[in-house]
Scaffold this motif. Structure first.
Motif: not given
Length: 333
Positions: A140-147, A149-151, A153-167
């Motif tokens: 799955s493609t995940v935006t760089l902002e979400a990654v 934010a997750a790293l 400690g922000g409130s954003a969460e990765l949509p599909l968990g581990a194994g996602a790709r960074v767009d």
């Protein structure tokens, strides 16, 4: 159509008889891909075959279905042009995929039939199963902002968990580097390079046998140890004479080996290599054969060649020389 149906034909009857694939079939496939049910892909294609669907028709409809899903994800279900009774289903399916994922699946679907490869293939089922399995394993493609934010400690969460790709095309944050002061390391004294130990020739007792010296000479020349470039041919065939720790090598007057081995410094590497073969030091002496002042050389014949080979063999092996003299032996090819 009337001959294959009972009563008034319906739209489902027409699609079934003509082999057309309904949108509901593709919605079922979207659920399998989104939930990553890999084994279900084989059962899904098997049901298509059992129900009599033409896989080429299914493939053409698959590209249209992915396009409708992508348009729904980007511009809303109204712009996709799907049936009104299926708009909610398409909207829900589109929300389960990122736009980048749908774009990749649509591109891979279009590439499957390049130059008619799918339509002309005799293994359409295998090609279709491989394509759908790639979709179910697609990262799955995940935006760089979400990654970030997750790293962070922000409130954003990765949509599909581990194994996602960074767009990375979606966001390119500017990273400012802060210079880190470096501590000066104490200067360590540099030890002088170790000098190579001088080559020591193993000590040997007893006189040198001419045959042994000649065998060692040929082995040294063949190995090229200490032999100047371009002289191997002359040194290999040169006549040898041994006397009191000195090996006299006779070379033609015009031989380049005489010039290259004229000085003691030039001969020393070859002398050291030969000494390692013999186990004791030895001195080399190179002399010219007299050039044109000597007698005119005789013509080389098969008999003279055999006699020369026999002479060289007997010089290296004293026992063989005694046997040749005792029994009048001759060299046979």
């Amino acid at each position: 159509v009337l001959s294959f149906t009972e009563g008034a034909p319906t739209a489902d009857d027409v699609r079934r008889v003509l082999g057309l694939v309904g949108s509901e079939t593709y919605l079922e496939l979207f659920g399998i891909i989104a939930e990553r049910r890999h084994a279900e892909v084989f059962r899904y294609v098997g049901r298509l075959m059992d129900q009599g669907y033409d896989l080429a028709e299914f493939y053409r409809g698959l590209a249209d279905a992915f396009r409708s899903l992508l348009v729904t994800r980007l511009d809303g279900v109204e712009a996709a042009g799907v049936r009104e009774d299926l708009r909610d289903a398409f909207a829900g399916a589109a929300e389960r995929f990122a736009a980048g994922d749908l774009l990749r699946m649509l591109a891979q679907t279009a590439e499957l039939d390049t130059d008619g490869r799918f339509r002309k293939s005799g293994q359409q089922r295998l090609l279709l199963e491989l394509l759908l399995l790639r979709f179910s394993y697609l990262e799955s493609t995940v935006t760089l902002e979400a990654v970030l934010a997750a790293l962070g400690g922000g409130s954003a969460e990765l949509p599909l968990g581990a194994g996602a790709r960074v767009d990375e095309a979606s966001a390119r944050p500017v990273v400012r580097e802060t210079p880190v002061p470096r501590l000066a390391a104490p200067v360590q004294p540099v030890a002088p390079p170790a000098q190579p130990a001088p080559t020591q020739t193993p000590e040997r007792t007893g006189p040198l046998e001419p045959g042994e010296v000649k065998r060692a000479w040929r082995a040294t020349v063949e190995a090229g140890d200490g032999v100047p470039a371009g002289t191997t041919l002359f040194l290999r065939s040169a006549p040898l004479a041994v006397a009191e720790g000195v090996l006299r090598v006779q070379l033609p007057a015009a031989s380049p080996a005489l010039d290259r081995l004229a000085t003691p410094a030039a001969r020393r590497p070859l002398e050291n290599a030969l000494a390692r073969q013999l186990g004791c030091p030895i001195t080399l002496e190179f002399v010219a054969d007299g050039g044109s002042e000597g007698p005119e050389p005789s013509r080389i014949t098969a008999e003279s060649h055999r006699q020369d080979r026999l002479r060289r063999l007997t010089e290296e092996e004293p026992l063989l020389a005694a046997a040749v003299r005792e029994w009048d032996l001759e060299l046979v090819d």
